[in-house]
Design a protein around this motif. Structure first.
Motif, PDB file in Angstrom:
ATOM      1  N   GLY A  49      13.155  -5.572  11.987  1.00  0.00           N
ATOM      2  CA  GLY A  49      13.169  -4.639  10.868  1.00  0.00           C
ATOM      3  C   GLY A  49      12.621  -3.310  11.346  1.00  0.00           C
ATOM      4  N   ARG A 108       0.850  -1.184   0.000  1.00  0.00           N
ATOM      5  CA  ARG A 108       0.000   0.000   0.000  1.00  0.00           C
ATOM      6  C   ARG A 108       0.891   1.241   0.000  1.00  0.00           C
ATOM      7  NH1 ARG A 108      -0.376   2.869   4.298  1.00  0.00           N
ATOM      8  NH2 ARG A 108      -2.545   3.437   3.939  1.00  0.00           N
ATOM      9  N   ILE A 131       4.989   3.006  -1.638  1.00  0.00           N
ATOM     10  CA  ILE A 131       5.726   2.014  -2.439  1.00  0.00           C
ATOM     11  C   ILE A 131       4.801   1.344  -3.461  1.00  0.00           C
ATOM     12  CG2 ILE A 131       5.559   0.083  -0.781  1.00  0.00           C
ATOM     13  CD1 ILE A 131       8.518   0.963  -3.165  1.00  0.00           C
ATOM     14  N   ARG A 147      12.791  -2.033  15.113  1.00  0.00           N
ATOM     15  CA  ARG A 147      12.017  -2.552  16.241  1.00  0.00           C
ATOM     16  C   ARG A 147      12.655  -3.815  16.825  1.00  0.00           C
ATOM     17  NH1 ARG A 147       6.987  -3.405  13.552  1.00  0.00           N
ATOM     18  NH2 ARG A 147       8.154  -2.755  11.736  1.00  0.00           N
ATOM     19  N   LYS A 165       2.531   0.076  15.981  1.00  0.00           N
ATOM     20  CA  LYS A 165       3.721  -0.760  16.010  1.00  0.00           C
ATOM     21  C   LYS A 165       4.838  -0.231  16.918  1.00  0.00           C
ATOM     22  CE  LYS A 165       4.440  -0.584  11.607  1.00  0.00           C
ATOM     23  NZ  LYS A 165       4.884  -0.812  10.241  1.00  0.00           N
ATOM     24  N   ARG A 189      12.235  11.507   4.640  1.00  0.00           N
ATOM     25  CA  ARG A 189      10.983  10.772   4.806  1.00  0.00           C
ATOM     26  C   ARG A 189       9.965  11.649   5.527  1.00  0.00           C
ATOM     27  NH1 ARG A 189      12.400   4.555   6.609  1.00  0.00           N
ATOM     28  NH2 ARG A 189      14.221   4.256   5.272  1.00  0.00           N
ATOM     29  N   GLU A 216      14.706   3.772   0.774  1.00  0.00           N
ATOM     30  CA  GLU A 216      15.588   4.835   0.264  1.00  0.00           C
ATOM     31  C   GLU A 216      16.172   4.537  -1.120  1.00  0.00           C
ATOM     32  OE1 GLU A 216      15.732   3.134   3.019  1.00  0.00           O
ATOM     33  OE2 GLU A 216      17.705   2.305   3.444  1.00  0.00           O
ATOM     34  N   GLN A 255      14.431  -1.167  -0.918  1.00  0.00           N
ATOM     35  CA  GLN A 255      14.502  -0.400   0.316  1.00  0.00           C
ATOM     36  C   GLN A 255      13.737   0.922   0.162  1.00  0.00           C
ATOM     37  OE1 GLN A 255      16.782  -2.249   2.162  1.00  0.00           O
ATOM     38  NE2 GLN A 255      17.655  -0.934   3.727  1.00  0.00           N
ATOM     39  N   GLU A 272      23.226  -6.646   8.472  1.00  0.00           N
ATOM     40  CA  GLU A 272      22.125  -7.468   7.959  1.00  0.00           C
ATOM     41  C   GLU A 272      21.976  -7.267   6.467  1.00  0.00           C
ATOM     42  OE1 GLU A 272      18.040  -6.624   8.624  1.00  0.00           O
ATOM     43  OE2 GLU A 272      18.281  -4.456   8.595  1.00  0.00           O
ATOM     44  N   GLN A 330      15.818   4.026  13.220  1.00  0.00           N
ATOM     45  CA  GLN A 330      14.995   4.107  12.011  1.00  0.00           C
ATOM     46  C   GLN A 330      15.493   5.284  11.194  1.00  0.00           C
ATOM     47  OE1 GLN A 330      12.627   2.374  10.442  1.00  0.00           O
ATOM     48  NE2 GLN A 330      10.644   3.297  10.691  1.00  0.00           N
ATOM     49  N   ARG A 343      14.988  -7.189  -0.356  1.00  0.00           N
ATOM     50  CA  ARG A 343      13.854  -6.484  -0.966  1.00  0.00           C
ATOM     51  C   ARG A 343      14.326  -5.115  -1.418  1.00  0.00           C
ATOM     52  NH1 ARG A 343      13.431  -2.676   3.074  1.00  0.00           N
ATOM     53  NH2 ARG A 343      13.804  -3.455   5.167  1.00  0.00           N
ATOM     54  N   GLY A 379       8.485  -3.869   3.712  1.00  0.00           N
ATOM     55  CA  GLY A 379       7.603  -4.074   4.863  1.00  0.00           C
ATOM     56  C   GLY A 379       6.658  -5.236   4.567  1.00  0.00           C
TER      57      GLY A 379
HETATM   58  P1  ADP Z   1      15.112  -1.150   7.464  1.00  0.00           P
HETATM   59  O1  ADP Z   1      14.305  -2.362   7.781  1.00  0.00           O
HETATM   60  O2  ADP Z   1      16.570  -1.444   7.358  1.00  0.00           O
HETATM   61  O3  ADP Z   1      14.798   0.018   8.333  1.00  0.00           O
HETATM   62  P2  ADP Z   1      13.842   0.382   5.311  1.00  0.00           P
HETATM   63  O4  ADP Z   1      14.484   1.646   5.650  1.00  0.00           O
HETATM   64  O5  ADP Z   1      13.711  -0.001   3.881  1.00  0.00           O
HETATM   65  O6  ADP Z   1      14.683  -0.800   5.979  1.00  0.00           O
HETATM   66  O7  ADP Z   1      12.408   0.362   6.019  1.00  0.00           O
HETATM   67  C1  ADP Z   1      11.439  -0.634   5.829  1.00  0.00           C
HETATM   68  C2  ADP Z   1      10.354  -0.369   6.830  1.00  0.00           C
HETATM   69  O8  ADP Z   1       9.325   0.440   6.271  1.00  0.00           O
HETATM   70  C3  ADP Z   1       9.621  -1.590   7.275  1.00  0.00           C
HETATM   71  O9  ADP Z   1      10.297  -2.304   8.238  1.00  0.00           O
HETATM   72  C4  ADP Z   1       8.324  -0.987   7.824  1.00  0.00           C
HETATM   73  O10 ADP Z   1       8.426  -0.568   9.162  1.00  0.00           O
HETATM   74  C5  ADP Z   1       8.120   0.247   6.978  1.00  0.00           C
HETATM   75  N1  ADP Z   1       7.003   0.066   6.034  1.00  0.00           N
HETATM   76  C6  ADP Z   1       6.416  -1.077   5.669  1.00  0.00           C
HETATM   77  N2  ADP Z   1       5.459  -0.898   4.770  1.00  0.00           N
HETATM   78  C7  ADP Z   1       5.380   0.408   4.545  1.00  0.00           C
HETATM   79  C8  ADP Z   1       4.575   1.228   3.684  1.00  0.00           C
HETATM   80  N3  ADP Z   1       3.689   0.718   2.860  1.00  0.00           N
HETATM   81  N4  ADP Z   1       4.778   2.542   3.687  1.00  0.00           N
HETATM   82  C9  ADP Z   1       5.714   3.067   4.477  1.00  0.00           C
HETATM   83  N5  ADP Z   1       6.512   2.344   5.288  1.00  0.00           N
HETATM   84  C10 ADP Z   1       6.366   1.032   5.339  1.00  0.00           C
END
Ligand code: ADP
Ligand code: ADP
Ligand code: MG
Length: 667
Positions: free
Chosen positions: A171, A18, A21, A174, A629, A345, A303, A301, A295, A244, A299, A91
């Motif tokens: 991830g 959703r 992304i 958390r 969360k 962000r 960014e 990312q 890690e 984060q 997938r 996510g």
């Molecule tokens: P990292 O897990 O290393 O922090 P990212 O920076 O790519 O990697 O963040 C991914 C995170 O984005 C997920 O763990 C989740 O908390 C969050 N996320 C998941 N789905 C969505 C979404 N649809 N829109 C925004 N954020 C999301």
């Protein structure tokens, strides 16, 4: 396994995600001529990604578990729409090997690595074991199977404090706790396990040496099913809050070319250890000298756009081509680094209230044009509702320029020109961050935001002469616009020129601050504004989203939103929220909520930290809620006695519900 069974040409793509992304993936898929299928929950019926896709399927109730995480419903949605492939976004199920396997079993192409690669690399413990064998440098620590307290305590002792207790399945920062001494270890493990179990359904922990004041550096890689594997340079994501990422840039301003080649080679080695297919990221922490693997994310990312802007590669396009079974179109030495990109962000959250998520309807959503190096990846539009069920990220503002300094300037300008109202956002915080001198000079580490929080969340400047005049101008401008739309108005017929001089008084205040008075003189002759002894001539020229105000001969641009008696203004001095004190409005002060221990948002009670009858200092923790969360601890608003607790662990509570009563001391 024969890889042509896994990766082959398809024409219809389902996006199992959703927000931002999902919209991002749909954009490229459509450009490649694919048909797109969105999925959504009850809460997202009117969401942007649903509107963008060719087709959309309702998965179920708002809760992620019942919708975006429901594998059965997703496979069913693909079957119903004839989708042949699934893009998982980030996510949700993006790193879930069972989901990848379920897609394969249903005859769908999963846009990502195989379930086997995900299992090998998806858990932090498993991937560290693999990296150890491949000779990739690791943060020292324990990543074994035994999970009893004694084993973990012994491991922590051996690694040496401070250590980081980390959820292997974690991830988004958390399930992670810094532990500085042996005494803190057990409670940290208990709370990290609880968070990890709730968030990932898996509470296995690993222990790592906590690298003091580190930087976060990560490498984008992508592999195809023909054995080609490329690195697309690195990103630096050191500006973080609670582990984060907040701001990301590419390339890292910290590395020299030799260090860049070293970290990229280590990343290729890491991904090569599992003959990786698909887009992925190898994450490292750096102590300023060396980098250590932490890690792999199997997938795309959040960014990824900064990498796209410096390489000119559309990563989603490459993901889809890899999923088609094609070979990557470029060789390693054809990947060129061009310029610098920075991403911010944008979240629906309130930095001045401990980054509490903000929910509600987006009444104003104004973004700058995507020109001059600016790119905006958004998942929301004006009128959309931000619900409490999912991640609160609204959009990403990304800027590219030939140099880092100019990219930062462009990003700043982009943030400055973004006006979002109706919900609270972190945009002013992002602006303070990007204009901080230490961010400019890259004198940062992952603890920077936490240390500088007071500066970064400082109250906006008090409104000055320009803002008071702009406030009156905004009201006059709005009245004039409304009058122009009304054929019977005097503005319409005569240009509103009553005979003689007239006066109108206004008063404004910010929060509970003092009232500031200003008088408007109009009628025959030029209109003027009077503040104290000063009288200023002014003119207003209306334009999209506000007006140009010429005051004392200087023209400047003002963005304005008026919502009843609340005025939002953006002038050259920053952003201002003013309350228009209406002399006829019968102002009544409301002081609700501040002294009440109430749920700020819908959530689940996960811990009760004080007993009824206990004496509490101001700020003493009373209970912990899990909201969107994240754990949020509610604290005593003043010193007193905890009179009653009105909830218990496991309760799901609605917004505003009173959870505890504190009686002030001395009453
Ligand atoms: P990292 O897990 O290393 O922090 P990212 O920076 O790519 O990697 O963040 C991914 C995170 O984005 C997920 O763990 C989740 O908390 C969050 N996320 C998941 N789905 C969505 C979404 N649809 N829109 C925004 N954020 C999301
Ligand atoms: P997640 O899956 O939540 O992204 P990571 O293992 O990638 O978890 O860690 C998230 C962030 O926590 C890193 O970007 C870094 O800032 C910090 N971090 C992780 N491991 C360490 C460590 N060993 N020492 C110091 N900081 C760390
Ligand atoms: Mg990470």
């Amino acid at each position: 396994m024969d890889r042509s069974k896994l990766y082959r040409r398809f024409r219809t793509l389902l996006i199992a995600n959703r927000g931002e992304i999902a919209c991002r993936v749909i954009r490229t898929a459509r450009a490649m001529g694919l048909r797109t299928v969105a999925v959504y929950s009850d809460a997202d019926r009117d969401a942007m990604h649903v509107a963008l896709a060719d087709e959309a399927v309702l998965l179920g109730p708002a809760r992620a578990r019942d919708s975006y995480l429901n594998v059965e419903r997703l496979i069913e949605a693909a079957r119903k729409t004839g989708a042949e492939a699934v893009h998982p976004g980030y996510g949700f199920l993006s790193e879930n090997a069972e989901f990848a396997r379920a897609c394969f079993d249903a005859g769908l192409v999963f846009v990502g690595p195989t379930a086997g690669m995900m299992t090998a690399m998806g858990s932090k413990s498993g991937s560290k074991e693999l990296m150890e064998k491949a000779g990739v440098p690791l943060v020292p620590g324990y990543h074994g199977d035994a999970q009893d307290n004694a084993t973990l305590a012994k491991a922590a002792e051996k690694v040496g404090f401070p250590v980081l207790v980390k959820a292997s399945a974690g991830g988004g920062g958390r399930g992670m706790r810094i532990v500085r001494s042996a005494a803190e270890l057990e409670p940290a493990i208990v709370s990290a396990k609880r968070e990890a179990l709730a968030a990932f359904g898996d509470d296995r922990m690993l222990i790592e040496k906590y690298v003091d004041n580190p930087r976060h550096i990560e490498v984008q890689i992508i592999g195809d099913s023909h054995g080609n594997l490329l690195s697309l340079f690195e990103r630096e994501c050191t500006l973080q809050r609670r582990h984060q990422k907040v701001i990301e840039e590419a390339p890292s301003p910290t590395l020299n070319p030799a260090q860049r080649e070293t970290v990229c080679a280590a990343a290729r080695k890491a991904a090569g250890a599992v003959n990786y297919v698909g887009a992925g990221t190898i994450e490292f922490v750096s102590d300023g000298k060396d980098v250590f693997f932490i890690e792999m994310n199997t997938r795309l990312q959040v960014e990824h756009p900064v990498t796209e802007l410096i390489t000119g590669v559309d990563l989603v396009e490459w993901q889809l081509r890899v999923a088609f079974g094609e070979a990557l179109p470029l060789k390693q030495d054809e990947i060129r680094l061009n310029g610098h990109a920075v991403e911010a962000r944008v979240y629906a959250e309130n930095p001045t209230k401990n980054f509490m998520p903000s929910v509600g309807k987006i009444s104003t959503w104004r973004l700058p044009a995507e020109t001059g190096g600016l790119r905006i990846d958004a998942g929301y539009r004006e009128g959309d509702t931000v619900s409490p069920y999912y991640d609160a990220m609204l959009a990403k503002v990304i800027a590219w320029a030939p140099t880092r300094d100019v990219a930062i300037e462009r990003l700043n300008r982009g943030l400055e020109e973004t006006d979002v109202r109706g919900i609270v956002t972190n945009i002013p915080f992002l602006s303070s961050l990007m204009t901080h001198p230490k961010v400019r000079t890259n004198a940062i580490d992952t603890g920077f935001i936490e240390r500088e929080l007071a500066v970064l969340t400082a109250a906006a400047p008090a409104p000055g002469e320009l803002e008071l005049c702009a406030a009156v101008a905004a009201i006059v401008n709005e009245e004039r616009q409304a009058a122009l739309a009304d054929a019977s108005s005097p503005w319409q017929t005569f240009g509103w020129q009553p005979v003689g001089r007239r006066q109108r008084s206004f008063a404004f205040r910010v929060g509970h601050g003092p009232e500031q008075k200003i008088t408007l003189n109009y009628g025959s002759g030029p209109s003027t504004l009077v503040i104290g002894e000063r009288e200023l001539a002014f003119t207003i020229t209306a334009k999209d989203g506000g007006f140009d105000l010429t005051l004392d001969g200087v023209k400047s641009s003002v963005a304005a939103v008026i919502d009843g008696h609340e005025l939002y203004l953006r002038t050259r001095n920053g952003r201002f929220d003013l309350h228009w004190v209406d002399p006829f409005g019968g102002e009544s002060e409301e002081h609700v909520g501040e002294d009440k221990i109430a749920a700020p948002l819908p959530g689940t009670v996960v811990a009760v930290l004080a007993e009824e009858g206990a004496k509490l200092e101001k700020g003493a923790p009373i209970l912990t809620l899990e909201v969107m969360k994240m754990e949020q601890t509610l604290r005593a608003p003043f010193a007193g006695v905890l009179k009653s607790i009105k909830c218990k662990i496991g309760d799901i509570v609605q917004e505003g519900v009173e959870l505890a009563v504190v009686e002030p001391a001395g009453e």
